[in-house]
Design an enzyme around this catalytic site. Structure first.
Site, PDB file in Angstrom:
ATOM      1  N   HIS A 162       0.824  -1.216   0.000  1.00 32.47           N
ATOM      2  CA  HIS A 162       0.000   0.000   0.000  1.00 32.47           C
ATOM      3  C   HIS A 162       0.852   1.258   0.000  1.00 32.47           C
ATOM      4  CE1 HIS A 162      -4.367  -1.092   0.606  1.00 32.47           C
ATOM      5  NE2 HIS A 162      -3.770  -2.257   0.523  1.00 32.47           N
ATOM      6  N   SER A 223       3.846   6.259   2.377  1.00 34.23           N
ATOM      7  CA  SER A 223       2.615   6.906   1.882  1.00 34.23           C
ATOM      8  C   SER A 223       1.355   6.187   2.330  1.00 34.23           C
ATOM      9  CB  SER A 223       2.646   7.022   0.348  1.00 34.23           C
ATOM     10  OG  SER A 223       2.812   5.760  -0.271  1.00 34.23           O
TER      11      SER A 223
END
Length: 613
Positions: A162, A223
């Site tokens: 992710h 992130s």
């Protein structure tokens, strides 16, 4: 930092050429590798072989898609001086000359030759991805465990993915429709796989191989915790003390269901656990920095905290997670050398870097190097990380205090999407972590795909997916070469028969039957899953070759791990936090109850011993 430093941190756009000695050495290693692979050599020779293998991969397997013709490609924001010491929200200006490199919205690169990445449109559904899923992937007799590791391995992989990669939201108007064989029990015909979004920057009627966009930043920048743009980052921050928001102990979620990660297919309790744990770790880092530097304001604390946390994630993945799933002594030594060099952790901590050589003193803190190709994660990197067999079908949730059942046996379908969010909200995080630490993940092999993921109900639109079949379609659709071609491009011996792929006679016969005797049609994923694995490995040596190349590259290219990994940028206290922290440290810092388990293990991704067992 001075403005003139802006040009000093980018390397040449020319791909470097090996000298005569280098070419002879690399060729000799490749020849040896075909007869006696690195994992069958004594460790010193195996490490030398891995160096030669990586040299060849750097020379021949970094393919640039960024310079292919494009229409209105994404542009970096105007440069600001503060970008020299801060990670930007969208990943821009990591390279201080080519500000667009690796930012969100730029193309995936390739490790295979570009001319070999054209999708074979005539064979996207041949052989049937569904039949491959049913006949080669299904767990027939329960999970085949990776007995040395724990299930945090599976959660960590999803947590990292992710951060790294996302192809974007698929259009729904023209799906791939997979025909079903007689007797297929698929509950909701037809079986559909939505297509990968097209690259909006690719010129119409282009004669170049199709490219695709990474919605995430390509950098190892956390992130998944901080977002990929300023709006997402602002929502996640508390805007006080540099910290991230926690709402009732968990990261906040937007009110808009379309933006709520809980309703996206990748969310499950394992992902949510680690997002929460490392949001807590970010906040602990900010507390430490605030105590050491009372002059720091909220913005400075956040930016320094993000740098420290992102480097910590990279370190844990490099020297703990990957060695846990590639637990061969030579591989472990090589991966640790990526961080500390062959001088090792002890000498590195005592004396710092002893040499400018990455082999002697590691990549971290050395010089940035793109090896002549702008940095980007690759489609082949995404393909080898399709490791769904790591995920168990059932989780036996227990209390860390007594080892007594809490939720008891719970299926994966009860841990994904909104159901997974409810589990996080109604159970102690320490008990969830304890449960994952005391159970095994699966081996990445044939007949070990989680059954719940073969009939996965999407939380956003309720559609039913066979993720095993989807993985096959994705590799074909994205032009990832099939197994024999993939090995050829990676300079590996190419099997000539199905018995050359695997010593498991039953698997070889099944592959031959499913692929109608055509060995060159075998898809990458079934081929890798069938391979005999090196000692200690949870997955194949073919996949590991991409790791050998890209694990180094993600450190080499990122100036925040190389030229800017300094006290000036991170603070002395931040560097020390990274040096002293392990996954076990993170777990026990926030949950002291885990000290007898995670704290007692040299690697927190190894199986934890349950009381009385």
């Amino acid at each position: 930092m001075a403005d003139e430093d802006k040009t000093a941190t980018s390397t040449s756009d020319e791909k470097p050429k090996a000298g005569i000695f280098g070419r002879v050495f690399n060729a000799a290693v490749e020849k040896l590798d075909h007869k006696l692979p690195w994992y069958k050599l004594p460790k010193p020779l195996g490490l030398v072989a891995l160096i030669g293998i990586r040299n060849t991969l750097r020379q021949e397997n970094l393919q640039d898609t960024s310079r292919l013709p494009a229409v209105e490609p994404v542009q970096p924001p105007p440069f600001e001086g503060r970008f020299t010491t801060e990670r930007t929200p969208d990943g821009s200006w990591n390279d201080l000359v080519h500000g667009e490199m690796g930012m969100a919205g730029t193309r995936f690169g390739r490790n295979a030759p570009l001319e070999a990445t054209w999708p074979d449109r005539q064979r996207i559904l041949d052989p049937s991805p569904r039949e491959i899923s049913r006949r080669l992937m299904t767990r027939d007799n329960g999970i085949i465990p990776a007995s040395a590791g724990n299930a945090l391995i599976a959660a960590w992989l999803q947590f990292m993915l992710h951060d790294w990669v996302k192809h974007g939201t698929s259009p729904t108007d023209n799906p791939w429709v997979i025909p079903l064989a007689p007797g297929d029990d698929w509950p909701e015909p037809p079986l559909q796989v939505m297509r990968t979004p097209e690259d909006r920057t690719s010129p119409p009627d282009s004669d170049q191989p199709p490219t695709h966009i990474n919605v995430n930043t390509h950098w190892w920048d956390g992130s998944q915790l901080y977002g990929n743009d300023l709006a997402a980052q602002s929502f996640l921050r508390s805007h006080a003390g540099g910290k991230l928001r926690l709402v009732d102990g968990l990261p906040p979620v937007p009110d808009d269901p379309a933006l709520n990660p809980v309703y996206m297919p990748g969310f499950w309790v394992g992902m949510g656990m680690l997002q929460t744990l490392f949001a807590m770790e970010h906040n602990a880092i900010c507390d430490m920095l605030a105590a050491a530097h009372p002059e720091f304001d909220d913005e400075t604390l956040f930016q320094r905290g993000r740098l420290v946390l992102s480097a910590l994630l990279a370190k844990i993945h490099t020297v703990e997670w990957t060695p846990a799933v590639t637990a061969h002594p030579t591989a472990v030594a090589g991966l640790r050398a990526n961080w500390w060099g062959l001088q090792g952790e002890r000498l590195h901590k005592r004396f710092g870097r002893l040499s400018g050589s990455e082999i002697v003193s590691g990549i971290v803190g050395g010089q940035s190097d793109h090896h002549g190709v702008p940095f980007a994660l690759t489609e082949e990197f995404v393909a080898v990380y399709r490791m769904h067999p790591l995920v168990p079908d059932e989780f036996d949730f227990r209390s860390v205090d007594t080892d007594a059942p809490t939720l008891g046996q719970t299926g994966f379908d009860e841990l994904a999407g909104p159901a997974g969010a409810e589990v996080l909200q109604t159970n102690r995080l320490v008990d969830l972590l304890y449960t994952f630490g005391t159970m095994n993940p699966g081996l990445v092999c044939l007949h070990n795909f989680p059954k719940h993921l073969q009939t996965f109900r999407r939380p956003d639109d309720g559609g039913l997916m066979d993720l095993s079949a989807t993985d096959i379609v994705r590799c074909r659709e994205l032009g990832v070469p099939r197994y024999t071609a993939f090995r050829r491009f990676l300079h590996l011996p190419v099997p000539e028969s199905f018995d050359d792929i695997t010593s498991n006679k039953q698997w070889a016969a099944e592959l031959q039957d499913v692929y109608n005797g055509d060995i060159d049609s075998v898809d990458l994923i079934p081929g890798m899953f069938a391979e005999d694995r090196p000692e200690g490995f949870a997955f194949s040596d073919t996949a590991f070759r991409i790791f050998v190349l890209m694990a180094s590259r993600r450190l080499n290219s990122d100036r925040f791990f190389t030229t800017h990994f300094t006290d000036e940028v991170y603070t002395r206290e931040g560097i020390e936090w990274i040096e002293k922290t392990t996954m076990g440290t993170v777990l026990t810092r926030h949950f002291p109850e885990l000290r007898p388990f995670a704290g007692a293990s040299a690697n927190a991704f190894a199986i934890w011993k349950r009381p009385g067992r």
